[in-house]
Design a protein around this motif. Structure first.
Motif, PDB file in Angstrom:
ATOM      1  N   THR A   1      -2.544 -42.951  17.460  1.00 51.67           N
ATOM      2  CA  THR A   1      -3.636 -43.795  16.948  1.00 51.67           C
ATOM      3  C   THR A   1      -3.642 -43.819  15.434  1.00 51.67           C
TER       4      THR A   1
ATOM      5  N   ALA B   1      -0.873 -45.949  14.264  1.00 51.19           N
ATOM      6  CA  ALA B   1      -1.180 -47.374  14.415  1.00 51.19           C
ATOM      7  C   ALA B   1      -2.088 -47.866  13.293  1.00 51.19           C
TER       8      ALA B   1
ATOM      9  N   MET C   1      -0.792 -49.294   9.929  1.00 53.09           N
ATOM     10  CA  MET C   1      -0.360 -50.683   9.793  1.00 53.09           C
ATOM     11  C   MET C   1      -1.287 -51.465   8.874  1.00 53.09           C
TER      12      MET C   1
END
Length: 225
Positions: free
Chosen positions: A149, A152, A155
Protein backbone atom coordinates in the motif's frame (compact mmCIF):
# COMPACT_ATOMS: atom_id res chain seq x y z
CA UNK A 1 -1.16 -25.67 -19.82
CA UNK A 2 -0.14 -25.33 -23.45
CA UNK A 3 -2.72 -27.92 -24.43
CA UNK A 4 -5.43 -25.94 -22.64
CA UNK A 5 -4.36 -22.73 -24.40
CA UNK A 6 -4.39 -24.50 -27.76
CA UNK A 7 -7.86 -25.89 -27.06
CA UNK A 8 -9.10 -22.45 -26.07
CA UNK A 9 -7.84 -20.82 -29.26
CA UNK A 10 -9.37 -23.54 -31.40
CA UNK A 11 -12.70 -22.98 -29.65
CA UNK A 12 -12.89 -19.27 -30.44
CA UNK A 13 -11.20 -19.14 -33.85
CA UNK A 14 -14.37 -19.40 -35.89
CA UNK A 15 -16.40 -16.79 -37.75
CA UNK A 16 -19.39 -16.85 -35.42
CA UNK A 17 -17.42 -16.30 -32.22
CA UNK A 18 -15.18 -13.64 -33.75
CA UNK A 19 -18.23 -11.70 -35.01
CA UNK A 20 -19.81 -11.91 -31.56
CA UNK A 21 -16.64 -10.52 -29.97
CA UNK A 22 -16.55 -7.61 -32.44
CA UNK A 23 -20.22 -6.86 -31.79
CA UNK A 24 -19.59 -6.85 -28.03
CA UNK A 25 -16.60 -4.53 -28.36
CA UNK A 26 -18.43 -2.13 -30.70
CA UNK A 27 -21.52 -2.04 -28.48
CA UNK A 28 -19.64 -1.36 -25.29
CA UNK A 29 -17.49 1.33 -26.89
CA UNK A 30 -20.72 3.34 -26.80
CA UNK A 31 -21.18 2.59 -23.09
CA UNK A 32 -17.59 3.50 -22.33
CA UNK A 33 -17.84 6.73 -24.32
CA UNK A 34 -20.70 8.00 -22.12
CA UNK A 35 -19.53 9.03 -18.63
CA UNK A 36 -21.62 7.21 -16.05
CA UNK A 37 -22.23 4.10 -18.13
CA UNK A 38 -19.75 1.39 -17.26
CA UNK A 39 -18.71 -1.96 -18.66
CA UNK A 40 -20.35 -3.69 -15.68
CA UNK A 41 -23.66 -2.01 -16.53
CA UNK A 42 -23.40 -3.16 -20.16
CA UNK A 43 -22.65 -6.72 -19.07
CA UNK A 44 -25.65 -6.69 -16.72
CA UNK A 45 -27.93 -5.43 -19.52
CA UNK A 46 -26.68 -7.91 -22.12
CA UNK A 47 -26.39 -10.89 -19.79
CA UNK A 48 -29.89 -12.26 -20.66
CA UNK A 49 -28.83 -12.37 -24.32
CA UNK A 50 -26.20 -14.98 -23.49
CA UNK A 51 -28.75 -17.43 -22.09
CA UNK A 52 -29.54 -18.74 -25.56
CA UNK A 53 -25.90 -18.95 -26.66
CA UNK A 54 -23.33 -21.65 -26.26
CA UNK A 55 -20.95 -21.16 -23.28
CA UNK A 56 -18.08 -20.19 -25.60
CA UNK A 57 -20.09 -17.56 -27.48
CA UNK A 58 -21.69 -16.22 -24.32
CA UNK A 59 -18.36 -15.75 -22.56
CA UNK A 60 -16.88 -14.24 -25.71
CA UNK A 61 -19.67 -11.67 -25.85
CA UNK A 62 -19.22 -10.74 -22.20
CA UNK A 63 -15.46 -10.44 -22.62
CA UNK A 64 -15.90 -8.23 -25.69
CA UNK A 65 -18.36 -6.06 -23.74
CA UNK A 66 -15.97 -5.67 -20.84
CA UNK A 67 -12.91 -4.87 -22.95
CA UNK A 68 -14.85 -2.47 -25.16
CA UNK A 69 -16.38 -0.71 -22.16
CA UNK A 70 -13.07 -0.18 -20.41
CA UNK A 71 -11.33 0.94 -23.60
CA UNK A 72 -14.19 3.17 -24.77
CA UNK A 73 -13.63 5.56 -21.89
CA UNK A 74 -10.74 7.15 -23.77
CA UNK A 75 -13.15 8.91 -26.18
CA UNK A 76 -14.49 11.53 -23.72
CA UNK A 77 -11.09 11.56 -22.01
CA UNK A 78 -9.42 12.82 -25.16
CA UNK A 79 -12.21 15.05 -26.45
CA UNK A 80 -13.70 16.48 -23.24
CA UNK A 81 -11.07 15.81 -20.54
CA UNK A 82 -13.74 13.72 -18.78
CA UNK A 83 -12.81 10.06 -18.15
CA UNK A 84 -15.58 7.78 -19.36
CA UNK A 85 -14.34 4.99 -17.09
CA UNK A 86 -11.98 4.95 -14.08
CA UNK A 87 -9.35 3.16 -16.17
CA UNK A 88 -9.22 6.00 -18.72
CA UNK A 89 -8.05 8.72 -16.34
CA UNK A 90 -4.51 8.48 -17.69
CA UNK A 91 -5.80 9.34 -21.18
CA UNK A 92 -6.71 12.82 -19.94
CA UNK A 93 -3.09 13.64 -19.11
CA UNK A 94 -1.77 13.61 -22.68
CA UNK A 95 -4.80 12.90 -24.88
CA UNK A 96 -6.76 16.04 -24.06
CA UNK A 97 -3.78 18.41 -24.59
CA UNK A 98 -3.18 16.72 -27.95
CA UNK A 99 -6.84 17.22 -28.88
CA UNK A 100 -6.52 20.90 -27.97
CA UNK A 101 -3.68 21.12 -30.50
CA UNK A 102 -5.78 19.51 -33.24
CA UNK A 103 -4.19 16.06 -32.86
CA UNK A 104 -7.25 14.18 -31.57
CA UNK A 105 -6.99 11.56 -34.33
CA UNK A 106 -3.38 10.84 -33.43
CA UNK A 107 -4.31 10.62 -29.75
CA UNK A 108 -7.08 8.13 -30.57
CA UNK A 109 -4.71 6.00 -32.65
CA UNK A 110 -2.03 5.92 -29.95
CA UNK A 111 -4.58 5.13 -27.26
CA UNK A 112 -6.13 2.27 -29.23
CA UNK A 113 -2.78 0.71 -30.15
CA UNK A 114 -1.26 0.86 -26.69
CA UNK A 115 -4.52 -0.18 -25.04
CA UNK A 116 -4.49 -3.29 -27.21
CA UNK A 117 -0.84 -4.01 -26.42
CA UNK A 118 -1.40 -3.50 -22.70
CA UNK A 119 -4.44 -5.78 -22.76
CA UNK A 120 -2.49 -8.45 -24.63
CA UNK A 121 0.39 -8.20 -22.17
CA UNK A 122 -2.05 -8.41 -19.25
CA UNK A 123 -3.59 -11.57 -20.67
CA UNK A 124 -0.17 -13.17 -21.05
CA UNK A 125 0.73 -12.24 -17.48
CA UNK A 126 -2.62 -13.60 -16.28
CA UNK A 127 -2.07 -16.91 -18.06
CA UNK A 128 1.57 -17.58 -17.19
CA UNK A 129 2.36 -15.63 -14.01
CA UNK A 130 -0.90 -15.48 -12.04
CA UNK A 131 -0.61 -19.09 -10.71
CA UNK A 132 2.79 -18.24 -9.22
CA UNK A 133 1.55 -14.93 -7.83
CA UNK A 134 -1.47 -16.63 -6.29
CA UNK A 135 0.74 -19.09 -4.43
CA UNK A 136 2.82 -16.19 -3.10
CA UNK A 137 -0.16 -13.95 -2.27
CA UNK A 138 -1.73 -16.43 0.14
CA UNK A 139 1.47 -16.33 2.19
CA UNK A 140 1.55 -12.54 2.59
CA UNK A 141 1.07 -11.14 6.08
CA UNK A 142 -0.40 -7.74 7.05
CA UNK A 143 3.14 -6.29 7.01
CA UNK A 144 3.59 -7.11 3.32
CA UNK A 145 0.14 -5.71 2.48
CA UNK A 146 1.02 -2.49 4.29
CA UNK A 147 4.30 -2.24 2.38
CA UNK A 148 2.47 -2.75 -0.93
CA UNK A 149 0.00 0.00 0.00
CA UNK A 150 2.80 2.41 0.86
CA UNK A 151 4.52 1.55 -2.41
CA UNK A 152 1.30 2.24 -4.31
CA UNK A 153 1.00 5.64 -2.64
CA UNK A 154 4.45 6.58 -3.93
CA UNK A 155 2.87 6.83 -7.39
CA UNK A 156 1.60 10.23 -6.25
CA UNK A 157 5.10 11.59 -6.79
CA UNK A 158 5.15 10.45 -10.42
CA UNK A 159 1.65 11.81 -11.11
CA UNK A 160 2.17 15.18 -9.41
CA UNK A 161 2.84 17.45 -12.36
CA UNK A 162 4.16 20.88 -11.42
CA UNK A 163 3.44 21.08 -7.69
CA UNK A 164 4.28 18.28 -5.31
CA UNK A 165 2.24 19.99 -2.58
CA UNK A 166 -0.91 19.89 -4.71
CA UNK A 167 -0.26 16.24 -5.48
CA UNK A 168 0.09 15.37 -1.80
CA UNK A 169 -3.08 17.30 -0.93
CA UNK A 170 -4.98 15.51 -3.69
CA UNK A 171 -3.63 12.17 -2.47
CA UNK A 172 -4.70 12.85 1.11
CA UNK A 173 -8.13 13.94 -0.13
CA UNK A 174 -8.46 10.66 -2.05
CA UNK A 175 -7.43 8.62 0.99
CA UNK A 176 -9.96 10.54 3.11
CA UNK A 177 -12.77 9.80 0.67
CA UNK A 178 -11.77 6.13 0.48
CA UNK A 179 -12.01 5.69 4.26
CA UNK A 180 -15.70 6.67 4.39
CA UNK A 181 -18.00 3.72 5.08
CA UNK A 182 -17.70 0.40 6.87
CA UNK A 183 -14.16 -0.82 7.54
CA UNK A 184 -13.40 -3.93 5.44
CA UNK A 185 -12.17 -6.03 8.38
CA UNK A 186 -14.30 -5.24 11.44
CA UNK A 187 -17.17 -3.37 9.68
CA UNK A 188 -16.72 -0.37 11.96
CA UNK A 189 -18.50 2.69 10.48
CA UNK A 190 -15.98 5.39 9.59
CA UNK A 191 -16.90 9.04 8.94
CA UNK A 192 -20.55 8.18 8.27
CA UNK A 193 -21.83 10.86 10.70
CA UNK A 194 -24.85 8.67 11.41
CA UNK A 195 -25.99 8.73 7.77
CA UNK A 196 -26.95 5.34 6.36
CA UNK A 197 -26.25 6.64 2.83
CA UNK A 198 -22.53 6.84 3.68
CA UNK A 199 -22.24 3.34 5.11
CA UNK A 200 -21.27 1.86 1.73
CA UNK A 201 -18.73 4.61 1.08
CA UNK A 202 -18.33 6.60 -2.11
CA UNK A 203 -18.62 4.86 -5.46
CA UNK A 204 -15.55 5.48 -7.60
CA UNK A 205 -17.42 6.51 -10.74
CA UNK A 206 -19.56 9.32 -9.24
CA UNK A 207 -16.48 10.67 -7.49
CA UNK A 208 -14.53 10.72 -10.75
CA UNK A 209 -17.38 12.38 -12.61
CA UNK A 210 -17.64 14.98 -9.87
CA UNK A 211 -13.92 15.69 -9.80
CA UNK A 212 -13.30 15.71 -13.54
CA UNK A 213 -16.58 16.37 -15.32
CA UNK A 214 -17.93 19.13 -13.08
CA UNK A 215 -14.63 21.00 -12.98
CA UNK A 216 -14.25 20.74 -16.75
CA UNK A 217 -17.79 22.03 -17.30
CA UNK A 218 -17.14 24.96 -14.93
CA UNK A 219 -13.89 25.80 -16.72
CA UNK A 220 -15.58 25.60 -20.11
CA UNK A 221 -18.40 27.86 -18.93
CA UNK A 222 -15.86 30.31 -17.56
CA UNK A 223 -14.07 30.48 -20.93
CA UNK A 224 -17.38 31.08 -22.72
CA UNK A 225 -18.24 33.97 -20.41
Amino acid sequence: MLELIQTGFLSILNIETIVIVFIGVALDLVFGAIPGLTAVMAIAICLPITFGMTPINGLSLLMGLYIGGVSGGFIPSVLLNIPGTPASIASTFDGYPMAQKGEAGRAFALTIVFSFLAGLLSLLVLIFISPVLASVAIQLSPFEYFAITVFALTMITSLSDGSMLKGLIAGMLGISLATVGFAPIDSYPRFTFGLSELEAGFNVLPVLIGLFAITEIVNYSHHLS
